[in-house]
Design an enzyme around this catalytic site. Structure first.
Site, PDB file in Angstrom:
ATOM      1  CD1 TRP A 100      -1.960  -2.204   2.068  1.00  6.32           C
ATOM      2  CD2 TRP A 100      -2.859  -1.521   0.132  1.00  6.32           C
ATOM      3  NE1 TRP A 100      -2.905  -3.128   1.681  1.00  6.32           N
ATOM      4  CE2 TRP A 100      -3.473  -2.739   0.506  1.00  6.32           C
ATOM      5  CE3 TRP A 100      -3.257  -0.911  -1.056  1.00  6.32           C
ATOM      6  CZ2 TRP A 100      -4.460  -3.363  -0.267  1.00  6.32           C
ATOM      7  CZ3 TRP A 100      -4.246  -1.519  -1.829  1.00  6.32           C
ATOM      8  CH2 TRP A 100      -4.837  -2.724  -1.428  1.00  6.32           C
ATOM      9  CG  ASP A 166      -3.370   3.759   4.154  1.00 10.79           C
ATOM     10  OD1 ASP A 166      -4.439   3.549   4.763  1.00 10.79           O
ATOM     11  OD2 ASP A 166      -3.009   3.096   3.154  1.00 10.79           O
ATOM     12  CE  LYS A 191      -8.355  -3.748   4.104  1.00  9.77           C
ATOM     13  NZ  LYS A 191      -7.591  -2.770   3.353  1.00  9.77           N
TER      14      LYS A 191
HETATM   15  C1  LIG Z   1      -7.026  -2.280   2.144  1.00 11.63           C
HETATM   16  C2  LIG Z   1      -6.033  -1.187   2.229  1.00 11.63           C
HETATM   17  C3  LIG Z   1      -5.959  -0.164   1.254  1.00 11.63           C
HETATM   18  C4  LIG Z   1      -6.838  -0.150   0.030  1.00 11.63           C
HETATM   19  O1  LIG Z   1      -8.103   0.257   0.373  1.00 11.63           O
HETATM   20  P1  LIG Z   1      -9.249   0.457  -0.728  1.00 11.63           P
HETATM   21  O2  LIG Z   1     -10.336   1.064   0.082  1.00 11.63           O
HETATM   22  O3  LIG Z   1      -9.572  -0.894  -1.260  1.00 11.63           O
HETATM   23  O4  LIG Z   1      -8.730   1.361  -1.781  1.00 11.63           O
HETATM   24  C5  LIG Z   1      -5.014   0.834   1.426  1.00 11.63           C
HETATM   25  N1  LIG Z   1      -4.197   0.837   2.494  1.00 11.63           N
HETATM   26  C6  LIG Z   1      -4.235  -0.122   3.434  1.00 11.63           C
HETATM   27  C7  LIG Z   1      -3.289  -0.052   4.595  1.00 11.63           C
HETATM   28  C8  LIG Z   1      -5.147  -1.164   3.324  1.00 11.63           C
HETATM   29  O5  LIG Z   1      -5.189  -2.120   4.263  1.00 11.63           O
END
Ligand SMILES: *Cc1c(COP(=O)(O)O)cnc(C)c1O
Length: 355
Positions: A100, A166, A191
Site C-alpha cells: 500500500w 493511511d 477493515k
Molecule cells: C485495504 C487497504 C488499502 C486499500 O483500500 P481500498 O479502500 O480498497 O482502496 C489501502 N491501504 C491499506 C493499509 C489497506 O489495508
C-alpha cells in the site's frame, strides 16, 4: 456462527449487523428502508452528524480538522492527498513498508517530489525500517499498519512535518496520540470501521488551498468540507453502518478499552504461534501487527490441511495474501476474544494430531 479472520471486508459486531438489517427493512419511523431515503433527509443528515461527532470524540479531533466521508477507497487518497497539499516544487517524505505504501508513492510522484526515506522491500517487508527524517518536508506519509505483511508502526518516526497516515487497517484500534501531529488521516472503512463503500478522511484545513494547480471539483477536499460530504450523493448505507459501529465502539468503552482488548487478543495468538512447534511468525517480533497476524507452517505440507481443518471448525479467512503466502489471521476490533481462543485451540489440536 463463523469465526471471521478475513482481512477486509471484515468482521463487524453482530449487534451492528442486526441493527443494519433492521434499517434495511424499515428505518426509524419513516416507513421506508435506509436504502431508499434521500441523503438530504433530516434523518440521514442526523446519521452523518452523529458519525462525525463520534469520530471527533473517539479520536479527539479538534475544529482545526474536517471529517469527511468520501468514496474511491483508500486507494483514491493515494493521489488525492498529494494533489491537494503537495505543490510541484515541494518534497514529501514516504516510508515504503509494503504494497500500500508503494502504491501511495507511485501516485504522489505525479504531483510533487517524493523522497522515499526508507524501505523494507528487500526483506519482503518483514520489518518496519529505521527512518531518519530530514527537515523541510511538506509532509511525511506513513502506512500505520501493513495489512498484507503483518507489521505495524508502534511509534512514529521523529519529524517536524505533519503526518499523512493511511490508517485503513488499524484506525480506532488504538490511541493515536495528539491530533495536532497529523495533516491527514485516511482509512477505507472496510477493515476496522464498517462495510466497503466509504473512506474516512480527517484533514487539517489550514493545509488546503495552497497548491500550484487547479483541482477538479470532486477531487478538492474543500468541496466536500463546504458541503458536509454531500456535494454529491454520499454512500448512505455504508456511512450508516460506520455510525453504528462507532456507536458500538463507544458503548463498549471507546479506544482505551478496545486497545487493551486488541493487545491481549494479539498476545494470546502470538504466544501460541511462538509456542506451537508446527507454526512460526513471519514479521520481525518488535514490529508485529496487532491487527493482522501473519504466520506460517513449519512443514509446508501442513498449510492446506490446516486451512481445511480450520474451515471445518468454522474458522475462515486464514489464507495469507497471495504476495506473501502462509497464513494470516486478521483480528480487528470487532473480532471477539473467543474467536482468537477458538483459533488457538485449533492450533493446539492440530499440533496434537500432526506433530
Ligand atoms: C485495504 C487497504 C488499502 C486499500 O483500500 P481500498 O479502500 O480498497 O482502496 C489501502 N491501504 C491499506 C493499509 C489497506 O489495508
Amino acid at each position: 456462527m463463523k469465526h471471521n479472520f478475513y482481512a477486509g471486508p471484515a468482521v463487524l459486531d453482530r449487534t451492528v449487523m442486526d441493527e443494519a438489517a433492521n434499517a434495511v427493512q424499515s428505518f426509524q419511523d419513516m416507513g421506508l428502508s435506509i436504502l431508499e431515503i434521500s441523503h438530504r433527509s433530516k434523518q440521514f443528515v442526523a446519521v452523518m452528524e452523529e458519525a462525525e461527532a463520534l469520530i471527533r470524540e473517539l479520536l479527539h479531533v479538534t475544529d482545526d480538522y474536517a471529517v469527511l466521508f468520501l468514496t474511491g477507497g483508500a486507494s483514491s487518497q493515494f493521489f488525492m492527498a498529494p494533489m491537494n497539499v503537495l505543490s510541484s516544487d515541494q518534497t514529501a517524505g514516504y516510508v515504503d513498508t509494503g504494497t500500500w505504501s508503494a502504491k501511495a508513492i507511485k501516485e504522489a510522484k505525479l504531483f510533487g517530489k517524493v523522497n522515499v526515506l526508507a524501505s523494507s522491500k528487500e526483506d519482503n517487508y518483514k520489518h518496519i525500517p529505521e527512518v531518519t527524517v530530514p527537515s523541510g518536508l511538506r509532509y511525511l506519509h506513513l502506512t500505520s499498519n501493513n495489512t498484507i505483511f503483518g507489521t505495524q508502526f508502534h511509534k512514529w518516526p521523529e519529524t517536524d512535518a505533519p503526518l499523512v497516515v493511511d490508517m485503513s487497517s488499524d484506525i480506532f484500534s488504538r490511541d493515536i496520540g495528539d491530533i495536532n501531529q497529523y495533516g491527514i488521516i485516511y482509512a477505507g472503512a472496510q477493515k476496522n470501521l464498517g462495510p466497503a463503500g466509504t473512506t474516512l478522511v480527517i484533514v487539517r484545513k489550514d493545509l488546503l488551498g495552497q497548491v500550484d494547480r487547479e483541482l477538479p471539483t470532486m477531487l478538492d477536499y474543500r468541496t466536500h468540507i463546504a458541503k458536509g460530504s454531500s456535494f454529491n450523493t454520499p454512500p448512505v448505507f455504508p456511512i450508516y453502518v460506520c455510525m453504528l459501529s462507532l456507536r458500538w465502539l463507544k458503548e463498549n468503552g471507546g479506544i482505551k478499552v478496545i486497545e487493551t482488548r486488541n493487545e491481549s487478543k494479539a498476545k494470546v495468538l502470538y504466544d501460541e504461534i511462538d509456542r506451537n512447534s508446527l507454526f512460526q511468525g513471519m514479521a520481525r517480533e518488535q514490529d508485529r501487527s496487532l491487527m493482522n497476524v501473519n504466520f506460517s507452517v513449519t512443514d509446508p505440507n501442513h498449510e492446506e490441511s490446516f486451512l481445511k481443518y480450520a474451515a471445518e471448525h468454522d474458522a475462515v479467512g486464514l489464507k495469507g495474501h497471495r504476495s506473501v503466502g502462509g497464513l494470516r489471521a486478521s483480528i480487528y476490533n470487532a473480532l471477539k476474544p473467543e474467536s482468537v481462543h477458538h483459533l488457538v485451540q485449533l492450533m493446539k489440536d492440530f499440533e496434537a494430531q500432526n506433530a
